[in-house]
Design an enzyme around this catalytic site. Structure first.
Site: not given
Ligand code: PGA
Length: 250
Positions: A67, A136, A138, A143
């Site tokens: 992304d 959450n 995702h 999302e």
């Molecule tokens: P993080 O993010 O590795 O910074 O915890 C993971 C994500 O949001 O997919």
């Protein structure tokens, strides 16, 4: 789903880098799916080290990132292109042409999404996709509520994601509100998924990932249906699962 429990973040990073190193050594033209965020940083450090030690070359490797924020130029230190150059690409023998991150500055975002998806297909598909998980649920920036049928597309970031990522920006209002992300379907097409999860703040997400029903409300739940997922999680991330009896998973 294969589950490997490790002690802590450093062990997770080492284990993950060993798996990626093996794929790079074994496959003639490895195609890696890569992720950003805090979770894979240690893995990239390890990979740079094994490259410096002469154990691997990235010269035949192609990469696709999950992304990118919309509206951040590639030189912006919060863009995921900047992150990837800074953490990995600039330190190993991979030419920038072999590295792909969606262009969040593209004039025609829809065309950018379609071209990205097409490019993945032309490469032969992703051999191993590195994945983290949001609190959450995702994956990438898919999302809660995202259809499981999506290919690469433009998303509006959830308030909880904006909040979680505000730590990298001067203030929460500087976090972009939109991003381009590989879709759930794009992720599910990967031949292998390496899912990395560390820390107590992800314990609920891990529990839901493994015990919850498969539902678009919790995007990562779809991974239960992928035939080749390897979860590497540390003790803190697995704490809730273990409290509730990991045996039920086996
Ligand atoms: P993080 O993010 O590795 O910074 O915890 C993971 C994500 O949001 O997919």
């Amino acid at each position: 789903m294969q589950i490997t429990e490790v002690k802590n973040y450093d062990e997770m990073s080492k284990k993950a880098s060993e798996i990626i190193m093996k794929r790079i050594q074994d496959l003639p033209k490895p195609v890696l799916g890569l992720a950003t965020g805090s979770t894979p940083e240690g893995m990239y450090k390890e990979l740079v080290q094994v490259y410096v030690d002469g154990k691997i070359s990235f010269s035949n490797t192609t990469t696709y990132n999950l992304d990118e924020y919309i509206g951040l130029p590639r030189e912006d230190k919060n863009s995921y292109r900047f992150y990837m150059n800074d953490r990995l690409f600039s330190h190993v023998d991979i030419s920038k042409e072999q590295t792909n991150v969606p262009n969040g500055m593209a004039k025609d975002l829809k065309e950018e999404c379609n071209d990205y998806e097409e490019s993945i297909k032309k490469s032969g598909g992703i051999d191993v996709q590195v994945l983290g998980i949001g609190v959450n649920g995702h994956i990438g920036f898919n999302e809660p509520g995202t259809s499981f049928q999506t290919a690469t597309h433009v998303v509006n970031l959830a308030p909880s994601t904006i909040q979680a990522n505000a730590r990298f920006f001067e203030s929460e209002k500087d976090v972009p509100k939109q991003a381009i992300t590989m879709g759930i379907q794009s992720i599910m097409k990967s031949k292998e998924i390496l899912l990395l999860i560390s820390g107590a703040k992800k314990a609920d997400a891990v529990y839901q990932l493994l015990h919850g029903e498969v539902s678009e409300v919790f995007p990562a739940s779809i991974l239960q249906q992928h035939p080749n997922v390897h979860l590497i999680a540390d003790e803190a991330a697995l704490s809730k699962v273990k409290e509730n009896g990991m045996r039920s998973l086996r």
